[in-house]
Design an enzyme around this catalytic site. Sequence first.
Site, PDB file in Angstrom:
ATOM      1  N   TYR A 142       0.855  -1.184   0.000  1.00  0.00           N
ATOM      2  CA  TYR A 142       0.000   0.000   0.000  1.00  0.00           C
ATOM      3  C   TYR A 142       0.892   1.236   0.000  1.00  0.00           C
ATOM      4  O   TYR A 142       1.868   1.298   0.759  1.00  0.00           O
ATOM      5  CB  TYR A 142      -0.899  -0.008   1.238  1.00  0.00           C
ATOM      6  CG  TYR A 142      -1.778   1.220   1.404  1.00  0.00           C
ATOM      7  CD1 TYR A 142      -1.580   2.096   2.467  1.00  0.00           C
ATOM      8  CD2 TYR A 142      -2.804   1.502   0.524  1.00  0.00           C
ATOM      9  CE1 TYR A 142      -2.392   3.212   2.633  1.00  0.00           C
ATOM     10  CE2 TYR A 142      -3.621   2.625   0.677  1.00  0.00           C
ATOM     11  CZ  TYR A 142      -3.397   3.479   1.742  1.00  0.00           C
ATOM     12  OH  TYR A 142      -4.188   4.592   1.897  1.00  0.00           O
ATOM     13  N   ASP A 237       9.341   2.586  -0.602  1.00  0.00           N
ATOM     14  CA  ASP A 237       8.339   3.292   0.191  1.00  0.00           C
ATOM     15  C   ASP A 237       8.591   2.927   1.658  1.00  0.00           C
ATOM     16  O   ASP A 237       8.172   1.863   2.125  1.00  0.00           O
ATOM     17  CB  ASP A 237       6.935   2.882  -0.258  1.00  0.00           C
ATOM     18  CG  ASP A 237       5.864   3.593   0.564  1.00  0.00           C
ATOM     19  OD1 ASP A 237       4.667   3.418   0.245  1.00  0.00           O
ATOM     20  OD2 ASP A 237       6.231   4.305   1.526  1.00  0.00           O
ATOM     21  N   LYS A 265       4.942   9.224   8.739  1.00  0.00           N
ATOM     22  CA  LYS A 265       4.744   8.701  10.094  1.00  0.00           C
ATOM     23  C   LYS A 265       5.766   9.254  11.102  1.00  0.00           C
ATOM     24  O   LYS A 265       5.679  10.405  11.526  1.00  0.00           O
ATOM     25  CB  LYS A 265       4.725   7.174  10.040  1.00  0.00           C
ATOM     26  CG  LYS A 265       3.543   6.633   9.180  1.00  0.00           C
ATOM     27  CD  LYS A 265       3.485   5.131   9.167  1.00  0.00           C
ATOM     28  CE  LYS A 265       2.520   4.622   8.121  1.00  0.00           C
ATOM     29  NZ  LYS A 265       1.102   4.700   8.547  1.00  0.00           N
TER      30      LYS A 265
HETATM   31  P1  KE4 Z   1      -0.590   8.366   4.695  1.00  0.00           P
HETATM   32  O1  KE4 Z   1      -1.110   9.101   3.498  1.00  0.00           O
HETATM   33  O2  KE4 Z   1      -1.668   7.560   5.391  1.00  0.00           O
HETATM   34  O3  KE4 Z   1       0.192   9.268   5.672  1.00  0.00           O
HETATM   35  O4  KE4 Z   1       0.520   7.312   4.189  1.00  0.00           O
HETATM   36  C1  KE4 Z   1       0.157   6.394   3.189  1.00  0.00           C
HETATM   37  C2  KE4 Z   1       1.107   5.215   3.244  1.00  0.00           C
HETATM   38  C3  KE4 Z   1       2.117   5.124   2.310  1.00  0.00           C
HETATM   39  N1  KE4 Z   1       2.996   4.098   2.314  1.00  0.00           N
HETATM   40  C4  KE4 Z   1       2.911   3.123   3.255  1.00  0.00           C
HETATM   41  C5  KE4 Z   1       3.904   2.001   3.232  1.00  0.00           C
HETATM   42  C6  KE4 Z   1       1.896   3.169   4.247  1.00  0.00           C
HETATM   43  O5  KE4 Z   1       1.830   2.178   5.180  1.00  0.00           O
HETATM   44  C7  KE4 Z   1       0.978   4.236   4.251  1.00  0.00           C
HETATM   45  C8  KE4 Z   1      -0.150   4.335   5.283  1.00  0.00           C
HETATM   46  N2  KE4 Z   1      -0.254   3.238   6.200  1.00  0.00           N
HETATM   47  C9  KE4 Z   1      -1.576   2.974   6.712  1.00  0.00           C
HETATM   48  C10 KE4 Z   1      -1.513   1.692   7.554  1.00  0.00           C
HETATM   49  N3  KE4 Z   1      -1.755   0.527   6.810  1.00  0.00           N
HETATM   50  C11 KE4 Z   1      -2.099   4.148   7.515  1.00  0.00           C
HETATM   51  C12 KE4 Z   1      -3.334   3.844   8.306  1.00  0.00           C
HETATM   52  C13 KE4 Z   1      -4.554   4.375   7.648  1.00  0.00           C
HETATM   53  O6  KE4 Z   1      -4.709   4.248   6.406  1.00  0.00           O
HETATM   54  O7  KE4 Z   1      -5.383   4.925   8.407  1.00  0.00           O
END
Ligand code: KE4
Length: 427
Positions: A142, A237, A265
């Site tokens: 993701y 990523d 994060k």
């Molecule tokens: P954000 O846009 O949520 O800050 O980051 C996206 C993203 C990008 N790359 C990786 C590897 C990620 O894990 C994420 C976001 N992780 C999710 C957890 N599976 C955030 C939790 C959520 O979507 O509420």
Amino acid sequence: MTNSEQLFQKAKTFIPGGVNSPVRAFRAVGGNPVFIKSAKGAYLHDEDGNSYIELINSWGPMILGHAHELVEKAVSDAIQQGFSFGAPTRREVEMAELICSMVPSVEKVRMVNSGTEATMSALRVARGYTGRDKLIKFEGNYHGHGDSFLIAAGSGAMTFGEPDSPGVTKGVANDTLTAQYNNLTAVQTLINANKGQIACIILEPVVGNMGLVKPVEGFLEGLRRICDEEGIILIFDEVMTGFRLAKGGFQERCGVIPDMTTMGKIIGGGMPVGAYGGKKEIMDMVSPLGPIYQAGTLSGNPMAMAAGLAMLNHLNETPSVYSRLEEIGTTLTNGMKANMDKLGLKYTINHVGSMFTLFFTDQPVNNFEDAKTSDTALFGRYFQAMLKRGIYLAPSQYEAMFLSTALTDEHIQMILEANLESLREVI
Ligand code: KE4
């Protein structure tokens, strides 16, 4: 009705699904989400006075535990100087210099406001730099909710992806190719079928988003070799793994250096921050120096930079954080294995440093197909049983746990006791 139930009822009137991010709605595990009122150290406290030892830590950022005094002080000091200027500030220079010193692949970096913005921007830069349109991503990875990443795998090398969400166009899907994680042959097949058209390969170097899946021996090295041969940009990523699996991210641990890295994060210390960076020759293509446009009103926000700098400086200067996280992760996962063995249960635990996933499956988990053999209904019952015992897990089988240095040996024993009792209850 509990306060959380009342709040959720009202939230659903004004917010789609009652949440501002889907996974928070507990749909994968059943029941209603608890609404969190405050957090400190290893604990979350909900609106009904319940406390939980937590293993999500805001999906990664709270690696030092919640409301760490270092970060709290940095933000309270920063607030005295104003909230947001939309102009360059000293802290942004300090943050950029620190990131470049910590992350092996990063020679120049641009701050944004989320992991999604980071990956969207990195993709645009890779396309602008190479003049190519297509990208390769991996099933079960993701990269945020950018259109180009919300693509399900096509049926074969020649067939392009399918939109994974309404609103993502066929046109966008045509430029996204998807391969099985840990499968170099699948990558080479896609490249052979799309010769000279692929701008980048993007992946989680350790995957957190199908549950934790590690790269098999030679996978990352193979991708590095293929990208060098084909003139393809390799993007790690590290939004999840960055500054968590080592101060320089997983790339520091594994020694495979990508061309670009996306971050998020931990980088914000709990404030909304993302970043993308990489080789100078690539990043110099970004506006206003180069022609590739990317911008953001709150990018490099002074309060967020203060929080992120406090956290990253501490991580950079305190190697004992990572040795302690390794110790916690090893003790916790070994204890869970002992509990599962005691009960004669079939399981797989994948663990790297301060991230792990307990899969309710009897086979190894090296890709998304493997992960999907897990008993998600059993996971849902286990999640609820642990929540009832005051342990807050990620509300999905396909997520990783994120540990913090706020976990004490006593907390670990409490988690393991709850783990054994919960397993006995739900099997
Ligand atoms: P954000 O846009 O949520 O800050 O980051 C996206 C993203 C990008 N790359 C990786 C590897 C990620 O894990 C994420 C976001 N992780 C999710 C957890 N599976 C955030 C939790 C959520 O979507 O509420």
